[in-house]
Design a protein around this motif. Sequence first.
Motif, short mmCIF file in Angstrom:
data_model
loop_
_atom_site.label_atom_id
_atom_site.label_comp_id
_atom_site.label_asym_id
_atom_site.label_seq_id
_atom_site.Cartn_x
_atom_site.Cartn_y
_atom_site.Cartn_z
N THR A 111 -37.89 20.03 12.72
CA THR A 111 -38.34 19.57 14.03
C THR A 111 -39.33 20.52 14.70
O THR A 111 -40.11 20.10 15.55
N GLY A 112 -39.28 21.82 14.36
CA GLY A 112 -40.15 22.79 15.01
C GLY A 112 -39.66 23.24 16.36
O GLY A 112 -40.45 23.79 17.14
N ARG A 113 -38.39 23.06 16.67
CA ARG A 113 -37.83 23.47 17.96
C ARG A 113 -36.69 24.45 17.76
O ARG A 113 -35.91 24.31 16.83
N TYR A 114 -36.64 25.47 18.64
CA TYR A 114 -35.52 26.41 18.75
C TYR A 114 -35.35 27.23 17.47
O TYR A 114 -34.75 26.79 16.50
N ARG A 115 -35.89 28.45 17.50
CA ARG A 115 -35.83 29.33 16.33
C ARG A 115 -34.43 29.81 16.01
O ARG A 115 -34.07 29.99 14.86
N ASN A 116 -33.62 30.04 17.03
CA ASN A 116 -32.28 30.59 16.82
C ASN A 116 -31.28 29.82 17.65
O ASN A 116 -31.62 28.90 18.41
N LEU A 117 -30.02 30.21 17.48
CA LEU A 117 -28.93 29.52 18.19
C LEU A 117 -28.97 29.76 19.69
O LEU A 117 -28.55 28.90 20.48
N ILE A 118 -29.47 30.93 20.11
CA ILE A 118 -29.53 31.22 21.55
C ILE A 118 -30.50 30.27 22.24
O ILE A 118 -30.19 29.70 23.29
N GLU A 119 -31.66 30.09 21.67
CA GLU A 119 -32.63 29.18 22.26
C GLU A 119 -32.13 27.73 22.24
O GLU A 119 -32.38 26.98 23.18
N ARG A 120 -31.42 27.36 21.20
CA ARG A 120 -30.92 25.99 21.13
C ARG A 120 -29.83 25.75 22.15
O ARG A 120 -29.76 24.67 22.78
N SER A 121 -28.94 26.71 22.32
CA SER A 121 -27.86 26.53 23.29
C SER A 121 -28.37 26.55 24.72
O SER A 121 -27.82 25.87 25.59
N LEU A 122 -29.42 27.31 24.99
CA LEU A 122 -29.99 27.37 26.34
C LEU A 122 -31.09 26.35 26.58
O LEU A 122 -31.61 26.26 27.69
N GLN A 123 -31.47 25.58 25.54
CA GLN A 123 -32.56 24.60 25.65
C GLN A 123 -33.84 25.28 26.12
O GLN A 123 -34.58 24.74 26.96
N ALA A 124 -34.11 26.47 25.57
CA ALA A 124 -35.34 27.21 25.89
C ALA A 124 -36.30 27.05 24.71
O ALA A 124 -36.11 27.66 23.65
#
Length: 358
Positions: free
Chosen positions: A219-232
Motif C-alpha cells: 500500500t505504501g503507507r506506514y513504515r512501522n507499527l508506531i506510525e500505523r497505530s498513530l495513523q501518522a
Amino acid sequence: MICVRSNPSPAPQEDAWVTSYQRQVPHWHSVSLSHQHSTIPISISRVNQFDAARLDIELSAMLKEQLVKVFSLMKPGMLFQYEPELDAFLEFLIWRFSIWVDKPTPGIALMNLRCRDERAVALRGKALPTSLVCLTPYLSAVRTGLEGPGLTFAQKMWYCVAAVGGQYIWARLQSFSAFRRWGDSERRPLARRAWGLMQRIEGLYKAASFGNLLIFLYTGRYRNLIERSLQARLVYESPNMNQAVSFEYMNRQLVWNEFSEMLLLLLPLLNSSTVKSFLHPFSKDKSSSSKEDDSICPICRASPTLVYLALPCQHRYCYYCLRTRCAAVPSVQCSRCSEPVVAMQRHGSVVEHKTQSQ
C-alpha cells in the motif's frame, strides 16, 4: 400601411437574482462539499520513506559518535553501561526539535516528506452542516491530495512514549535479564517465566513488524507499527520539489567499496611468488634482477640465519621460509630463476629433504 410594433420583453424584477441564487444554493453546496471533502488518492515513494528512516539512523549514529568522543579521556567502558540512556537521550533530542515543533525529522525533511494526521483527512469526507460550508474559498484552490493537518498533541506524546520510552525500557529490560541470567535460572521459576514471556513478546513484535512491512510494500503507507497505530502517514511536503541530491559520488563510492572488498577477498588466496614468477618474463628491468644479491633470502629479503639451498638450482633460502613455502604449495618454483624445486639441502651438508615429504 399598418405598422405592427412588437411589445418589449418585460423587465426582470429587482429581486430576481435572489430567487435564482436560492434555487442554485443546494446544487452549489453539493458541488462544494464533494470538492472539499473528496479524498484524492496519492502514492508516496516507498524508497523515499525507507531512505528517510535510514538517514535518521545515520544521524543518530553520528551524534552518538561525537558525544562519545567528548568522554574519550574518561574511564574506559564508563559509557557502555549507560548506552541505553545515551540512545534514548539522542532520540529524545531529535523528537523534541522536530516532531514536537511540527517539523519533520532531518531524514524526512531531506526526502521532502512530512507527517500527516490521516484520521483528520478521513473525517473530511463526512458531511458538515450547510451553515458551515457557505462560500468556502476551497473551490478556487488547486488540491493535490497532500493537504492535511500535522500530528496532534496526543499523537506527538504517544510517538515519544513509543519511539523513545518504549525502546529504552525494552533495551534496559533485555540487558538486565541477560545480566541476571533469567533464561538459565532453573531454581527461580518466576524469572524463567518472565524470560519466556519476553521471548514471546519479542517474537510477536517481529511477526507484526514483518506483516506491517508486507502491507507497507503493497500500500505504501506506514513504515512501522508506531506510525500505523498513530495513523501518522508520510506525505510529500511540496508536490513540485526537484531532487537536489546527486548520486554520482555515491555511485563511485559504491563501486570502489565493492572493488576493495573483492581485492581483500582475493589477495589472501593468491600466491605472491607465483604472481612474481609469472610476471618475471615480462619485466623490463632484467639487469637489476641479475645483479641481485644472492646472499639474502628472496622470500623474506633478509640474511638467512639457517641457510638452506633449493635443489637443483642451489639458490639460498631461509630454512623456515623455504620449508613453509614447500608445505603450503604442492609445486614450488624458485623465486629467483623460476625453476621447479624438487628438494632442499642444508648449506654445507649432504642431507636432502624432498618437498613431497614436507
